[in-house]
Motif scaffolding. Structure first.
Motif, PDB file in Angstrom:
ATOM      1  N   ILE A 145       0.851  -1.193   0.000  1.00 57.76           N
ATOM      2  CA  ILE A 145       0.000   0.000   0.000  1.00 57.76           C
ATOM      3  C   ILE A 145       0.882   1.237   0.000  1.00 57.76           C
ATOM      4  O   ILE A 145       0.611   2.230  -0.678  1.00 57.76           O
ATOM      5  CB  ILE A 145      -0.949   0.012   1.217  1.00 57.76           C
ATOM      6  CG1 ILE A 145      -1.877  -1.196   1.179  1.00 57.76           C
ATOM      7  CG2 ILE A 145      -1.777   1.290   1.241  1.00 57.76           C
ATOM      8  CD1 ILE A 145      -2.828  -1.264   2.358  1.00 57.76           C
ATOM      9  N   VAL A 148       2.108   2.634  -3.294  1.00 51.83           N
ATOM     10  CA  VAL A 148       1.189   3.515  -4.017  1.00 51.83           C
ATOM     11  C   VAL A 148       1.366   4.956  -3.525  1.00 51.83           C
ATOM     12  O   VAL A 148       1.501   5.885  -4.324  1.00 51.83           O
ATOM     13  CB  VAL A 148      -0.276   3.061  -3.828  1.00 51.83           C
ATOM     14  CG1 VAL A 148      -1.208   3.979  -4.597  1.00 51.83           C
ATOM     15  CG2 VAL A 148      -0.459   1.623  -4.259  1.00 51.83           C
ATOM     16  N   LEU A 152       2.779   8.151  -5.661  1.00 56.10           N
ATOM     17  CA  LEU A 152       1.966   9.348  -5.891  1.00 56.10           C
ATOM     18  C   LEU A 152       2.703  10.620  -5.498  1.00 56.10           C
ATOM     19  O   LEU A 152       2.451  11.688  -6.045  1.00 56.10           O
ATOM     20  CB  LEU A 152       0.665   9.255  -5.094  1.00 56.10           C
ATOM     21  CG  LEU A 152      -0.438   8.387  -5.687  1.00 56.10           C
ATOM     22  CD1 LEU A 152      -1.570   8.215  -4.699  1.00 56.10           C
ATOM     23  CD2 LEU A 152      -0.971   9.014  -6.959  1.00 56.10           C
ATOM     24  N   LEU A 166      -1.786   9.909   3.338  1.00 55.76           N
ATOM     25  CA  LEU A 166      -2.452   9.107   2.314  1.00 55.76           C
ATOM     26  C   LEU A 166      -2.557   7.651   2.728  1.00 55.76           C
ATOM     27  O   LEU A 166      -3.565   6.994   2.491  1.00 55.76           O
ATOM     28  CB  LEU A 166      -1.687   9.191   0.987  1.00 55.76           C
ATOM     29  CG  LEU A 166      -1.447  10.562   0.389  1.00 55.76           C
ATOM     30  CD1 LEU A 166      -0.762  10.438  -0.955  1.00 55.76           C
ATOM     31  CD2 LEU A 166      -2.741  11.310   0.249  1.00 55.76           C
ATOM     32  N   LEU A 208      -3.082  -6.018  -6.808  1.00 54.32           N
ATOM     33  CA  LEU A 208      -3.614  -4.721  -7.212  1.00 54.32           C
ATOM     34  C   LEU A 208      -2.638  -3.560  -7.009  1.00 54.32           C
ATOM     35  O   LEU A 208      -2.569  -2.661  -7.842  1.00 54.32           O
ATOM     36  CB  LEU A 208      -4.912  -4.423  -6.455  1.00 54.32           C
ATOM     37  CG  LEU A 208      -6.099  -5.326  -6.789  1.00 54.32           C
ATOM     38  CD1 LEU A 208      -7.336  -4.861  -6.044  1.00 54.32           C
ATOM     39  CD2 LEU A 208      -6.362  -5.329  -8.285  1.00 54.32           C
ATOM     40  N   ALA A 212      -1.707   0.080  -9.355  1.00 54.69           N
ATOM     41  CA  ALA A 212      -2.007   1.452  -8.940  1.00 54.69           C
ATOM     42  C   ALA A 212      -0.728   2.264  -8.827  1.00 54.69           C
ATOM     43  O   ALA A 212      -0.642   3.406  -9.298  1.00 54.69           O
ATOM     44  CB  ALA A 212      -2.750   1.435  -7.602  1.00 54.69           C
ATOM     45  N   ALA A 215       0.668   3.092 -12.264  1.00 49.94           N
ATOM     46  CA  ALA A 215      -0.092   4.184 -12.885  1.00 49.94           C
ATOM     47  C   ALA A 215       0.322   5.521 -12.281  1.00 49.94           C
ATOM     48  O   ALA A 215       0.499   6.512 -12.995  1.00 49.94           O
ATOM     49  CB  ALA A 215      -1.592   3.949 -12.687  1.00 49.94           C
ATOM     50  N   ALA A 216       0.496   5.529 -10.964  1.00 50.08           N
ATOM     51  CA  ALA A 216       0.900   6.766 -10.296  1.00 50.08           C
ATOM     52  C   ALA A 216       2.291   7.204 -10.747  1.00 50.08           C
ATOM     53  O   ALA A 216       2.541   8.384 -10.991  1.00 50.08           O
ATOM     54  CB  ALA A 216       0.878   6.564  -8.783  1.00 50.08           C
ATOM     55  N   LEU A 219       2.303   8.763 -14.107  1.00 51.12           N
ATOM     56  CA  LEU A 219       1.780  10.126 -14.042  1.00 51.12           C
ATOM     57  C   LEU A 219       2.823  11.096 -13.505  1.00 51.12           C
ATOM     58  O   LEU A 219       3.066  12.151 -14.084  1.00 51.12           O
ATOM     59  CB  LEU A 219       0.548  10.131 -13.139  1.00 51.12           C
ATOM     60  CG  LEU A 219      -0.093  11.478 -12.934  1.00 51.12           C
ATOM     61  CD1 LEU A 219      -1.077  11.721 -14.044  1.00 51.12           C
ATOM     62  CD2 LEU A 219      -0.782  11.531 -11.598  1.00 51.12           C
ATOM     63  N   THR A 220       3.472  10.714 -12.411  1.00 52.58           N
ATOM     64  CA  THR A 220       4.371  11.669 -11.770  1.00 52.58           C
ATOM     65  C   THR A 220       5.684  11.808 -12.533  1.00 52.58           C
ATOM     66  O   THR A 220       6.371  12.812 -12.398  1.00 52.58           O
ATOM     67  CB  THR A 220       4.669  11.253 -10.312  1.00 52.58           C
ATOM     68  OG1 THR A 220       4.857   9.844 -10.259  1.00 52.58           O
ATOM     69  CG2 THR A 220       3.526  11.633  -9.404  1.00 52.58           C
TER      70      THR A 220
ATOM     71  N   LYS B 168      -2.299  17.406 -13.283  1.00 50.51           N
ATOM     72  CA  LYS B 168      -1.519  16.329 -12.689  1.00 50.51           C
ATOM     73  C   LYS B 168      -2.030  16.010 -11.286  1.00 50.51           C
ATOM     74  O   LYS B 168      -2.171  14.851 -10.908  1.00 50.51           O
ATOM     75  CB  LYS B 168      -0.047  16.764 -12.617  1.00 50.51           C
ATOM     76  CG  LYS B 168       0.924  15.669 -12.972  1.00 50.51           C
ATOM     77  CD  LYS B 168       2.305  16.277 -13.057  1.00 50.51           C
ATOM     78  CE  LYS B 168       3.346  15.248 -13.369  1.00 50.51           C
ATOM     79  NZ  LYS B 168       4.672  15.835 -13.437  1.00 50.51           N
ATOM     80  N   ILE B 175      -6.156   8.533  -8.831  1.00 47.57           N
ATOM     81  CA  ILE B 175      -5.622   7.205  -8.498  1.00 47.57           C
ATOM     82  C   ILE B 175      -5.875   6.895  -7.033  1.00 47.57           C
ATOM     83  O   ILE B 175      -6.314   5.805  -6.669  1.00 47.57           O
ATOM     84  CB  ILE B 175      -4.116   7.150  -8.825  1.00 47.57           C
ATOM     85  CG1 ILE B 175      -3.906   7.280 -10.329  1.00 47.57           C
ATOM     86  CG2 ILE B 175      -3.507   5.849  -8.317  1.00 47.57           C
ATOM     87  CD1 ILE B 175      -2.459   7.356 -10.735  1.00 47.57           C
ATOM     88  N   LEU B 176      -5.623   7.893  -6.176  1.00 44.13           N
ATOM     89  CA  LEU B 176      -5.861   7.694  -4.743  1.00 44.13           C
ATOM     90  C   LEU B 176      -7.325   7.379  -4.477  1.00 44.13           C
ATOM     91  O   LEU B 176      -7.655   6.492  -3.678  1.00 44.13           O
ATOM     92  CB  LEU B 176      -5.438   8.946  -3.977  1.00 44.13           C
ATOM     93  CG  LEU B 176      -5.569   8.833  -2.465  1.00 44.13           C
ATOM     94  CD1 LEU B 176      -4.559   7.855  -1.918  1.00 44.13           C
ATOM     95  CD2 LEU B 176      -5.424  10.178  -1.798  1.00 44.13           C
TER      96      LEU B 176
END
Lengths: 222, 257
Positions: A145, A148, A152, A166, A208, A212, A215-216, A219-220, B168, B175-176
């Motif tokens: 976890i 993720v 992010l 988070l 899973l 996730a 994907a994060a 993006l970053t 962004k 996603i979160l």
């Protein structure tokens, strides 16, 4: 596919071991945090015995959070993360390898330190084996976890504080079932169900969380 | 169609339909302006009717006296807190899959409203708990999972505002939100297992609701009112977000000369 995967784990482990005391910060934090509890709530052994499973699990949870921001941050800073993402390994497996390395350097030492601290907190003898098993099943979930959350916040300047915000709420079930298993063993209403749920949670997280987190990262890193 | 046209370079122009039409901000602004008065009237009407029915018409509970009337705020707020989270997560999925700009904006606009409803739910629950349970706060399963939902909302808002690029930030928060959507039911059930003191669900039962119609009516009205209020807030916040972006772009163009 297997060789770069293992190579990545090996690289992270070597980096951690050669980092000196830095890699032990989580365990040291775990030991100190647990030590603070008797000072805070008083040294009465019966009280400590009652709160021991919870204190050990909460402190382990916080200690696991402590090193999460390093999972991708250093590699991102020196550019090696982008190099790794260009490699043959899919990003999902990169994340999985990183999470495994994080668990080996943080989670596993916590599991090894827990029995010693359990003695300090006067944990009932019935709880020892279950405590270790529950931590063995639960702490990898925290790393997964956490991956993720780390993904992010990787590019952010003050990501470290944000990760806890988070990730901690999402870790509540792990805490509940981990403590539930230990208390179930101590008070005799059985630990099997809790441990099975933890194992199930570990499988779900294994499947899973890498998606996730990948994907994060995509993006970053854009 | 997309696969064929990909070879020729440019896809043939086609009229935007359904949700994709709303990717055009001007078109969305028109729709939002059209929805706005309806949402405002429905929200005001049902909330006033719900408050009057709930506070004056509905009879007092035979056990809890008048204190039970707080459920007319408490329960709809809880529903909204969960509905808004699901909307946020679905908008997040749409943002990640179709890169739909409106979905980003809906996520950004929803989070503070959802967090506020969660807070109202916790606050009213606490106010009700004092006379009923004799304490402001108990670590009961539902209270605890609502508190955790509140933390998840805060994390979402914090993550989204931590990025300099708003798109962004919206995608990261999406996603979160999706991770939370998988995890929140697990949290709910684990907390339920951990401790249960709260009364079991009375409205969402399969046979018949065990609540009197005279109490059900204001509850339902308040729920509709809260929903309309959410839609109202959504249109206002999304519109002001679009306008704020336009102003920023104009300023940038101006300063660029």
């Amino acid at each position: 596919m297997v060789r770069p995967f293992l190579a990545l784990i090996g690289r992270d482990l070597r980096l951690a071991f050669r980092g000196g005391i830095g890699s032990l910060v989580s365990v040291v934090f775990f030991v100190i945090a647990v030590t603070l509890f008797p000072l805070g709530v008083g040294p009465a052994l019966d009280l400590l015995e009652r709160v021991a499973p919870g204190v050990l699990w909460v402190c382990a949870l916080l200690a696991a959070m402590l090193s999460l921001d390093r999972m991708f941050h250093d590699d991102h800073d020196d550019g090696s993360l982008e190099q790794i993402t260009l490699g043959a390994l899919p990003l999902e497996l990169v994340v999985l390898a990183k999470a495994i390395a994080h668990w080996l350097t943080t989670g596993l030492p916590l599991v090894l330190a827990a029995p010693v601290l359990a003695v300090l907190l006067n944990l009932s003898t019935e709880g020892f084996v279950v405590l270790i098993v529950s931590l063995l099943l639960g702490s990898p979930i925290l790393s997964l976890i956490g991956s993720v959350g780390a993904a992010l916040t990787v590019g952010l300047r003050r990501g470290g504080v944000l990760i806890s915000l988070l990730v901690l709420p999402l870790c509540v079930p792990v805490l509940i079932f981990g403590v539930g298993a230990v208390e179930g063993a101590i008070y005799g209403f059985g630990e099997r169900a809790h441990l099975l749920i933890l194992a199930g949670g570990l499988i779900v997280a294994l499947v899973l969380a890498p998606f996730a987190a990948a994907a994060a990262l995509r993006l970053t890193l854009e | 169609m997309a696969a064929k046209s990909a070879n020729t370079g440019n896809p043939p122009p086609r009229r935007a339909r359904g949700l994709h039409a709303l990717a055009n901000p001007a078109r969305f602004m028109r729709l939002a302006r059209a929805i706005f008065p309806f949402a405002a009237v429905i929200a005001a009407g049902t909330l006033i009717a719900g408050v009057v029915l709930g506070l004056a018409v509905a009879p007092a509970d035979y056990q809890q006296g008048d204190a039970y009337r707080i459920i007319f705020v408490h329960v709809p707020a809880a529903s909204l807190a969960m509905i808004i989270y699901v909307v946020m997560a679905l908008a997040g999925a749409a943002a990640l899959i179709w890169k739909h700009p409106l979905a980003d904006l809906i996520g950004r606009a929803s989070a503070p409203v959802g967090a506020a409803f969660t807070f109202i739910n916790l606050l009213t629950g606490s106010l009700w708990g004092q006379p009923m349970w004799g304490t402001w706060w108990v670590w009961d399963a539902r209270l605890t999972s609502m508190l955790i939902l509140f933390f998840v909302y805060l994390g979402y808002i914090a993550l989204q505002s931590a990025f300099e690029d708003p798109t962004k930030g919206a995608r990261a928060a999406a996603i979160l939100a999706l991770v939370g959507l998988v995890n929140l039911p697990i949290i709910h059930f684990s907390v339920n297992w951990w401790n249960t003191l709260h009364q079991p669900a009375t409205i969402m039962k399969l046979d018949r609701p065990s609540i009197d119609p005279s109490m059900m009516a204001p509850l339902f009205l308040m729920l509709i009112g809260f929903l309309a209020y959410y839609v109202l807030m959504l249109t206002i916040r999304v519109r002001s977000d679009i306008i704020a972006r336009r102003i920023r772009n104009l300023r940038l163009m101006q300063s660029a000369g």
